[in-house]
Design a protein around this motif. Structure first.
Motif, PDB file in Angstrom:
ATOM      1  N   MET A   1      35.089  46.066  21.480  1.00 46.58           N
ATOM      2  CA  MET A   1      34.609  46.140  22.862  1.00 46.58           C
ATOM      3  C   MET A   1      35.769  46.484  23.799  1.00 46.58           C
ATOM      4  N   THR A   2      35.480  47.327  24.782  1.00 48.48           N
ATOM      5  CA  THR A   2      36.451  47.659  25.826  1.00 48.48           C
ATOM      6  C   THR A   2      35.892  47.192  27.165  1.00 48.48           C
ATOM      7  N   THR A   3      36.702  46.431  27.895  1.00 48.57           N
ATOM      8  CA  THR A   3      36.260  45.908  29.193  1.00 48.57           C
ATOM      9  C   THR A   3      37.153  46.438  30.299  1.00 48.57           C
ATOM     10  N   VAL A   4      36.533  47.121  31.252  1.00 47.85           N
ATOM     11  CA  VAL A   4      37.236  47.637  32.433  1.00 47.85           C
ATOM     12  C   VAL A   4      36.815  46.788  33.627  1.00 47.85           C
ATOM     13  N   GLY A   5      37.768  46.103  34.242  1.00 45.67           N
ATOM     14  CA  GLY A   5      37.473  45.290  35.408  1.00 45.67           C
ATOM     15  C   GLY A   5      37.489  46.115  36.672  1.00 45.67           C
ATOM     16  N   LEU A   6      36.456  45.976  37.493  1.00 43.93           N
ATOM     17  CA  LEU A   6      36.327  46.764  38.711  1.00 43.93           C
ATOM     18  C   LEU A   6      36.338  45.840  39.926  1.00 43.93           C
ATOM     19  N   LEU A   7      37.243  46.082  40.837  1.00 46.74           N
ATOM     20  CA  LEU A   7      37.284  45.356  42.111  1.00 46.74           C
ATOM     21  C   LEU A   7      36.568  46.193  43.149  1.00 46.74           C
TER      22      LEU A   7
ATOM     23  N   SER B   1      44.761  50.970  38.665  1.00 41.14           N
ATOM     24  CA  SER B   1      44.677  52.217  39.419  1.00 41.14           C
ATOM     25  C   SER B   1      43.651  52.012  40.531  1.00 41.14           C
ATOM     26  N   SER B   2      43.319  53.105  41.214  1.00 42.13           N
ATOM     27  CA  SER B   2      42.300  53.072  42.264  1.00 42.13           C
ATOM     28  C   SER B   2      41.447  54.326  42.162  1.00 42.13           C
TER      29      SER B   2
ATOM     30  N   VAL C   1      40.548  48.654  38.032  1.00 47.13           N
ATOM     31  CA  VAL C   1      40.522  49.734  39.019  1.00 47.13           C
ATOM     32  C   VAL C   1      40.001  49.184  40.342  1.00 47.13           C
ATOM     33  N   TRP C   2      40.742  49.454  41.419  1.00 48.06           N
ATOM     34  CA  TRP C   2      40.289  49.170  42.781  1.00 48.06           C
ATOM     35  C   TRP C   2      39.250  50.222  43.095  1.00 48.06           C
ATOM     36  N   ALA C   3      37.988  49.811  43.023  1.00 48.33           N
ATOM     37  CA  ALA C   3      36.865  50.740  43.118  1.00 48.33           C
ATOM     38  C   ALA C   3      36.538  51.046  44.569  1.00 48.33           C
ATOM     39  N   CYS C   4      37.502  51.617  45.239  1.00 50.29           N
ATOM     40  CA  CYS C   4      37.355  51.977  46.647  1.00 50.29           C
ATOM     41  C   CYS C   4      38.261  53.169  46.924  1.00 50.29           C
ATOM     42  N   THR C   5      37.689  54.234  47.420  1.00 49.49           N
ATOM     43  CA  THR C   5      38.486  55.427  47.691  1.00 49.49           C
ATOM     44  C   THR C   5      39.169  55.327  49.041  1.00 49.49           C
ATOM     45  N   SER C   6      38.391  55.095  50.085  1.00 49.61           N
ATOM     46  CA  SER C   6      38.964  55.082  51.436  1.00 49.61           C
ATOM     47  C   SER C   6      39.961  53.961  51.630  1.00 49.61           C
TER      48      SER C   6
END
Length: 239
Positions: free
Chosen positions: A1-7, A103-104, A72-77
Protein backbone atom coordinates in the motif's frame (compact mmCIF):
# COMPACT_ATOMS: atom_id res chain seq x y z
CA UNK A 1 0.00 0.00 0.00
CA UNK A 2 1.12 3.56 -0.77
CA UNK A 3 -0.30 6.41 1.30
CA UNK A 4 -0.05 10.04 0.19
CA UNK A 5 -1.04 12.53 2.87
CA UNK A 6 -2.85 15.61 1.61
CA UNK A 7 -3.15 18.86 3.57
CA UNK A 8 -6.23 20.63 2.27
CA UNK A 9 -7.48 24.09 3.32
CA UNK A 10 -11.09 24.18 4.45
CA UNK A 11 -13.83 22.33 2.56
CA UNK A 12 -14.76 22.71 -1.09
CA UNK A 13 -13.62 19.99 -3.53
CA UNK A 14 -11.84 17.51 -1.25
CA UNK A 15 -14.27 14.81 -2.43
CA UNK A 16 -12.20 14.72 -5.64
CA UNK A 17 -9.56 12.71 -3.75
CA UNK A 18 -11.66 9.65 -2.82
CA UNK A 19 -12.93 9.75 -6.40
CA UNK A 20 -9.33 9.65 -7.63
CA UNK A 21 -8.66 6.72 -5.28
CA UNK A 22 -11.46 4.79 -6.97
CA UNK A 23 -10.24 5.66 -10.46
CA UNK A 24 -6.70 4.54 -9.60
CA UNK A 25 -8.20 1.17 -8.54
CA UNK A 26 -5.05 0.11 -6.66
CA UNK A 27 -3.74 -0.01 -3.09
CA UNK A 28 -3.04 3.75 -3.17
CA UNK A 29 -4.62 5.71 -0.33
CA UNK A 30 -5.15 9.48 -0.27
CA UNK A 31 -6.17 10.59 3.24
CA UNK A 32 -7.10 14.27 3.48
CA UNK A 33 -6.26 16.38 6.52
CA UNK A 34 -7.92 19.78 6.71
CA UNK A 35 -6.00 22.89 7.64
CA UNK A 36 -7.51 26.13 8.87
CA UNK A 37 -8.44 28.18 5.82
CA UNK A 38 -8.79 31.37 7.85
CA UNK A 39 -10.53 33.91 5.63
CA UNK A 40 -11.85 32.25 2.48
CA UNK A 41 -10.61 34.81 -0.04
CA UNK A 42 -8.50 34.65 -3.18
CA UNK A 43 -6.68 37.74 -1.97
CA UNK A 44 -2.92 37.91 -1.52
CA UNK A 45 -2.89 38.82 2.17
CA UNK A 46 -5.41 36.11 3.06
CA UNK A 47 -3.54 33.52 0.98
CA UNK A 48 -0.24 34.29 2.69
CA UNK A 49 -1.87 33.66 6.07
CA UNK A 50 -3.53 30.47 4.83
CA UNK A 51 -0.20 29.00 3.75
CA UNK A 52 1.73 29.94 6.90
CA UNK A 53 4.08 27.25 8.23
CA UNK A 54 2.28 26.94 11.56
CA UNK A 55 -1.07 26.25 9.87
CA UNK A 56 0.41 23.51 7.70
CA UNK A 57 2.22 21.95 10.65
CA UNK A 58 -1.06 21.51 12.56
CA UNK A 59 -2.10 18.54 10.39
CA UNK A 60 1.24 16.78 10.40
CA UNK A 61 0.75 14.47 13.39
CA UNK A 62 -2.48 12.98 12.01
CA UNK A 63 -0.79 12.53 8.67
CA UNK A 64 2.08 10.59 10.21
CA UNK A 65 -0.31 8.38 12.17
CA UNK A 66 -2.07 7.53 8.90
CA UNK A 67 1.20 6.09 7.58
CA UNK A 68 1.81 8.72 4.92
CA UNK A 69 4.93 8.21 2.80
CA UNK A 70 4.79 11.69 1.33
CA UNK A 71 2.82 14.88 1.94
CA UNK A 72 1.47 17.51 -0.44
CA UNK A 73 0.08 20.93 0.51
CA UNK A 74 -3.01 20.61 -1.64
CA UNK A 75 -3.38 24.30 -2.33
CA UNK A 76 -2.09 26.17 -5.34
CA UNK A 77 -2.77 29.80 -4.47
CA UNK A 78 -1.56 29.30 -0.90
CA UNK A 79 1.84 28.30 -2.26
CA UNK A 80 2.57 30.21 -5.49
CA UNK A 81 1.58 33.49 -3.80
CA UNK A 82 4.91 33.24 -1.93
CA UNK A 83 6.87 33.27 -5.20
CA UNK A 84 9.23 30.52 -6.36
CA UNK A 85 11.75 30.79 -3.54
CA UNK A 86 9.13 31.41 -0.87
CA UNK A 87 7.19 28.34 -2.01
CA UNK A 88 10.38 26.29 -1.82
CA UNK A 89 10.90 27.43 1.76
CA UNK A 90 7.29 26.52 2.52
CA UNK A 91 7.76 22.94 1.33
CA UNK A 92 11.11 22.64 3.12
CA UNK A 93 9.44 23.66 6.39
CA UNK A 94 6.63 21.17 5.78
CA UNK A 95 9.09 18.37 5.05
CA UNK A 96 10.95 19.11 8.28
CA UNK A 97 7.73 19.21 10.32
CA UNK A 98 6.44 15.96 8.81
CA UNK A 99 9.73 14.12 8.49
CA UNK A 100 8.59 13.15 4.98
CA UNK A 101 9.16 14.20 1.37
CA UNK A 102 6.90 17.21 0.81
CA UNK A 103 5.66 19.40 -2.01
CA UNK A 104 2.72 21.62 -2.96
CA UNK A 105 0.23 21.82 -5.79
CA UNK A 106 2.16 24.72 -7.34
CA UNK A 107 5.29 22.59 -7.70
CA UNK A 108 3.10 19.71 -8.85
CA UNK A 109 2.03 21.82 -11.84
CA UNK A 110 5.63 22.74 -12.66
CA UNK A 111 6.78 19.11 -12.48
CA UNK A 112 3.77 17.78 -14.40
CA UNK A 113 4.31 20.24 -17.26
CA UNK A 114 7.91 19.06 -17.48
CA UNK A 115 6.84 15.39 -17.34
CA UNK A 116 4.58 15.96 -20.35
CA UNK A 117 7.49 17.53 -22.24
CA UNK A 118 5.54 20.75 -22.70
CA UNK A 119 6.98 24.25 -22.89
CA UNK A 120 4.00 26.45 -23.77
CA UNK A 121 1.00 26.52 -21.44
CA UNK A 122 -2.32 28.31 -21.10
CA UNK A 123 -3.80 29.08 -17.69
CA UNK A 124 -7.57 28.89 -17.14
CA UNK A 125 -7.97 30.19 -13.59
CA UNK A 126 -10.94 30.76 -11.34
CA UNK A 127 -8.96 33.45 -9.46
CA UNK A 128 -9.05 37.24 -9.71
CA UNK A 129 -6.59 38.77 -12.15
CA UNK A 130 -3.87 39.72 -9.66
CA UNK A 131 -3.76 36.25 -8.09
CA UNK A 132 -3.69 34.65 -11.55
CA UNK A 133 -0.71 36.87 -12.32
CA UNK A 134 1.18 35.36 -9.36
CA UNK A 135 0.60 31.87 -10.77
CA UNK A 136 1.80 32.99 -14.20
CA UNK A 137 4.97 34.39 -12.63
CA UNK A 138 5.51 31.12 -10.76
CA UNK A 139 5.22 29.09 -13.97
CA UNK A 140 7.65 31.38 -15.74
CA UNK A 141 10.11 30.87 -12.89
CA UNK A 142 9.72 27.14 -13.51
CA UNK A 143 10.75 27.64 -17.14
CA UNK A 144 7.33 27.47 -18.81
CA UNK A 145 6.15 29.93 -21.46
CA UNK A 146 2.67 31.15 -20.54
CA UNK A 147 0.94 32.01 -23.81
CA UNK A 148 -2.40 32.93 -22.22
CA UNK A 149 -3.79 33.42 -18.73
CA UNK A 150 -7.50 33.79 -18.16
CA UNK A 151 -8.79 35.04 -14.80
CA UNK A 152 -12.42 34.40 -13.83
CA UNK A 153 -12.54 36.79 -10.87
CA UNK A 154 -13.97 34.34 -8.32
CA UNK A 155 -13.07 35.45 -4.80
CA UNK A 156 -13.94 32.44 -2.61
CA UNK A 157 -13.12 28.73 -2.72
CA UNK A 158 -16.67 28.06 -1.51
CA UNK A 159 -18.10 29.49 -4.74
CA UNK A 160 -15.60 27.63 -6.91
CA UNK A 161 -16.57 24.38 -5.19
CA UNK A 162 -20.15 24.75 -6.46
CA UNK A 163 -19.16 24.84 -10.14
CA UNK A 164 -20.65 22.06 -12.25
CA UNK A 165 -19.03 20.20 -15.13
CA UNK A 166 -20.45 22.49 -17.83
CA UNK A 167 -18.91 25.53 -16.13
CA UNK A 168 -15.52 23.84 -15.91
CA UNK A 169 -15.73 22.85 -19.58
CA UNK A 170 -16.53 26.45 -20.47
CA UNK A 171 -13.54 27.60 -18.42
CA UNK A 172 -11.06 25.25 -20.11
CA UNK A 173 -12.29 26.22 -23.57
CA UNK A 174 -12.12 29.93 -22.76
CA UNK A 175 -8.64 29.60 -21.28
CA UNK A 176 -7.15 27.59 -24.14
CA UNK A 177 -4.85 29.14 -26.75
CA UNK A 178 -3.79 27.74 -30.15
CA UNK A 179 -0.11 27.92 -29.18
CA UNK A 180 -0.55 26.15 -25.84
CA UNK A 181 0.55 22.53 -25.59
CA UNK A 182 -1.34 22.02 -22.34
CA UNK A 183 -4.04 23.88 -20.40
CA UNK A 184 -3.75 24.35 -16.63
CA UNK A 185 -6.68 24.72 -14.20
CA UNK A 186 -4.96 25.68 -10.96
CA UNK A 187 -7.62 25.76 -8.21
CA UNK A 188 -7.91 22.80 -5.78
CA UNK A 189 -11.39 24.08 -4.91
CA UNK A 190 -12.52 23.10 -8.43
CA UNK A 191 -14.08 19.67 -9.01
CA UNK A 192 -12.45 18.03 -12.03
CA UNK A 193 -11.61 14.42 -11.16
CA UNK A 194 -14.82 12.97 -12.56
CA UNK A 195 -14.45 14.27 -16.11
CA UNK A 196 -10.78 14.79 -17.00
CA UNK A 197 -11.03 12.98 -20.38
CA UNK A 198 -13.92 15.29 -21.33
CA UNK A 199 -11.84 18.35 -20.49
CA UNK A 200 -9.04 17.09 -22.73
CA UNK A 201 -11.47 16.24 -25.51
CA UNK A 202 -12.91 19.77 -25.30
CA UNK A 203 -9.57 21.37 -26.20
CA UNK A 204 -7.84 18.50 -28.02
CA UNK A 205 -4.76 18.52 -25.79
CA UNK A 206 -3.64 17.53 -22.29
CA UNK A 207 -5.29 19.32 -19.38
CA UNK A 208 -3.71 19.53 -15.94
CA UNK A 209 -5.98 20.23 -12.98
CA UNK A 210 -5.05 21.00 -9.41
CA UNK A 211 -6.34 17.92 -7.61
CA UNK A 212 -5.07 15.63 -10.38
CA UNK A 213 -1.50 16.98 -10.28
CA UNK A 214 -1.53 17.06 -6.45
CA UNK A 215 -2.04 13.29 -6.33
CA UNK A 216 0.48 12.70 -9.11
CA UNK A 217 3.08 14.75 -7.22
CA UNK A 218 2.52 12.84 -3.99
CA UNK A 219 2.97 9.56 -5.83
CA UNK A 220 6.10 10.87 -7.52
CA UNK A 221 7.57 11.74 -4.12
CA UNK A 222 6.65 8.26 -2.83
CA UNK A 223 8.26 6.73 -5.94
CA UNK A 224 5.02 5.00 -6.87
CA UNK A 225 3.93 4.71 -10.48
CA UNK A 226 0.23 4.69 -11.33
CA UNK A 227 -1.66 4.21 -14.60
CA UNK A 228 -5.21 5.49 -14.90
CA UNK A 229 -6.31 6.89 -18.30
CA UNK A 230 -9.55 8.21 -16.77
CA UNK A 231 -7.35 10.71 -14.92
CA UNK A 232 -6.09 12.25 -18.16
CA UNK A 233 -2.89 12.19 -20.19
CA UNK A 234 -0.72 12.69 -17.10
CA UNK A 235 -1.77 9.26 -15.82
CA UNK A 236 -2.09 7.60 -19.22
CA UNK A 237 1.50 6.44 -19.66
CA UNK A 238 2.94 3.28 -18.13
CA UNK A 239 6.46 4.76 -18.00
Amino acid sequence: MTTVGLLYPGHSAEDDFPRIEVLLDTDIRLPVFHTDIGEDAHRVDALLKMGADERLAEGVEELRLAGAESVVWACTSGSFVYGWEGAREQTRALALAAGLPASSTSFAFAHAVQALGAERVAVAATYPEDVTGHFTAFLKAAGAEVVADRASGIVTAAEVGTWEKDQVLELVRAGDHPDAEVVLLPDTALHTAGFLPELEEAVGKPVLTANQVTVWEGLRLAERKAWAPKLGTLFATRE
